[in-house]
Scaffold this motif. Structure first.
Motif, PDB file in Angstrom:
ATOM      1  N   ARG A  68      -9.756  -7.852  -7.067  1.00 22.90           N
ATOM      2  CA  ARG A  68     -10.119  -6.702  -6.226  1.00 22.90           C
ATOM      3  C   ARG A  68      -8.840  -5.921  -6.021  1.00 22.90           C
ATOM      4  N   SER A  69      -8.870  -4.646  -6.352  1.00 24.40           N
ATOM      5  CA  SER A  69      -7.670  -3.818  -6.320  1.00 24.40           C
ATOM      6  C   SER A  69      -7.983  -2.444  -5.758  1.00 24.40           C
ATOM      7  N   ASP A  70      -6.939  -1.768  -5.319  1.00 21.70           N
ATOM      8  CA  ASP A  70      -6.992  -0.351  -4.966  1.00 21.70           C
ATOM      9  C   ASP A  70      -6.260   0.355  -6.088  1.00 21.70           C
ATOM     10  N   LYS A  71      -6.947   1.266  -6.813  1.00 18.15           N
ATOM     11  CA  LYS A  71      -6.306   1.829  -7.999  1.00 18.15           C
ATOM     12  C   LYS A  71      -6.647   3.281  -8.236  1.00 18.15           C
ATOM     13  N   SER A  72      -5.764   3.887  -8.998  1.00 19.25           N
ATOM     14  CA  SER A  72      -5.926   5.253  -9.475  1.00 19.25           C
ATOM     15  C   SER A  72      -5.599   5.268 -10.953  1.00 19.25           C
ATOM     16  N   GLY A  96     -10.046   4.000  -5.803  1.00 23.44           N
ATOM     17  CA  GLY A  96     -10.139   3.290  -4.535  1.00 23.44           C
ATOM     18  C   GLY A  96     -10.266   1.798  -4.772  1.00 23.44           C
ATOM     19  N   GLU A  97     -10.861   1.089  -3.803  1.00 28.92           N
ATOM     20  CA  GLU A  97     -11.028  -0.358  -3.953  1.00 28.92           C
ATOM     21  C   GLU A  97     -12.132  -0.647  -4.956  1.00 28.92           C
ATOM     22  N   THR A  98     -11.837  -1.567  -5.866  1.00 29.28           N
ATOM     23  CA  THR A  98     -12.781  -1.899  -6.918  1.00 29.28           C
ATOM     24  C   THR A  98     -12.533  -3.326  -7.396  1.00 29.28           C
ATOM     25  N   TYR A 152      -1.846   0.645  -9.254  1.00 29.61           N
ATOM     26  CA  TYR A 152      -2.732  -0.161  -8.412  1.00 29.61           C
ATOM     27  C   TYR A 152      -1.991  -1.210  -7.597  1.00 29.61           C
ATOM     28  N   ASP A 173      -8.764   8.867  -8.389  1.00 26.59           N
ATOM     29  CA  ASP A 173      -8.617   7.825  -7.380  1.00 26.59           C
ATOM     30  C   ASP A 173      -9.873   6.982  -7.373  1.00 26.59           C
ATOM     31  N   ALA A 187       0.824  -1.214   0.000  1.00 24.73           N
ATOM     32  CA  ALA A 187       0.000   0.000   0.000  1.00 24.73           C
ATOM     33  C   ALA A 187       0.857   1.263   0.000  1.00 24.73           C
TER      34      ALA A 187
END
Length: 156
Positions: free
Chosen positions: A96-100, A88-90, A113, A86, A67
């Motif tokens: 499932r990822s946290d991405k921008s 976020g979590e998607t 991500y 951003d 992170a």
């Protein structure tokens, strides 16, 4: 540690899996009816193909393991005067990822991500047949969801 990400849209998944498996010398780490992914260490790359993406290079990205690495990337993109989205979590592309997202000066979508876990869904929202994930360039395209504060998933 970072891993380069490339997502290519293909017409015939089976033919493309055969080609890229021969090119990389290994079978994909993940396959679905419309998607395949190789997680290679030499070269260190997350190379994905799908029949849902536009043909050719759909988007590029940098995948991180931790992170704090993602936060460093986000700061770099903001410092470069890039318009950062951003997400976020998607859930997108069977993970499932946290991405921008940003779009480079040439108009190419880039994602930064951290993959959090594998999932069995392409997305947790309805995504049109016109794109694998709703990148900045596809948000608002007819048939693709439009970002809102209450939306979730790759089009959130």
């Amino acid at each position: 540690m970072k891993r380069m990400h490339i997502h290519v849209g293909v017409e015939k998944l089976d033919d493309s899996i055969k080609f890229y498996s021969a090119l990389f010398g290994t079978e994909p780490a993940k396959t679905k009816d419309d998607y395949a992914k190789w997680a290679l260490d030499d070269p260190r790359i997350n190379f994905a193909i799908s029949t849902r993406a536009k043909r050719g290079v759909d988007h590029l990205g940098l995948q991180v393991d931790e992170a704090h690495e993602l936060e460093v990337l986000r700061k770099r993109l903001k410092n470069a005067d890039m318009s950062l989205f951003d997400e976020g979590e998607t859930v997108c592309c069977y993970a499932r990822s946290d991405k921008s997202w940003v779009t480079d000066p040439a108009g190419i979508a880039w994602e930064a991500y951290q993959a959090l876990e594998d999932v069995q869904l392409l997305s947790d929202t309805v995504v049109s047949e016109e794109g694998a994930c709703c990148t900045p360039e596809t948000k608002g395209r007819p048939g693709c969801c439009v970002p809102s504060e209450k939306a979730v998933g790759c089009c959130g």
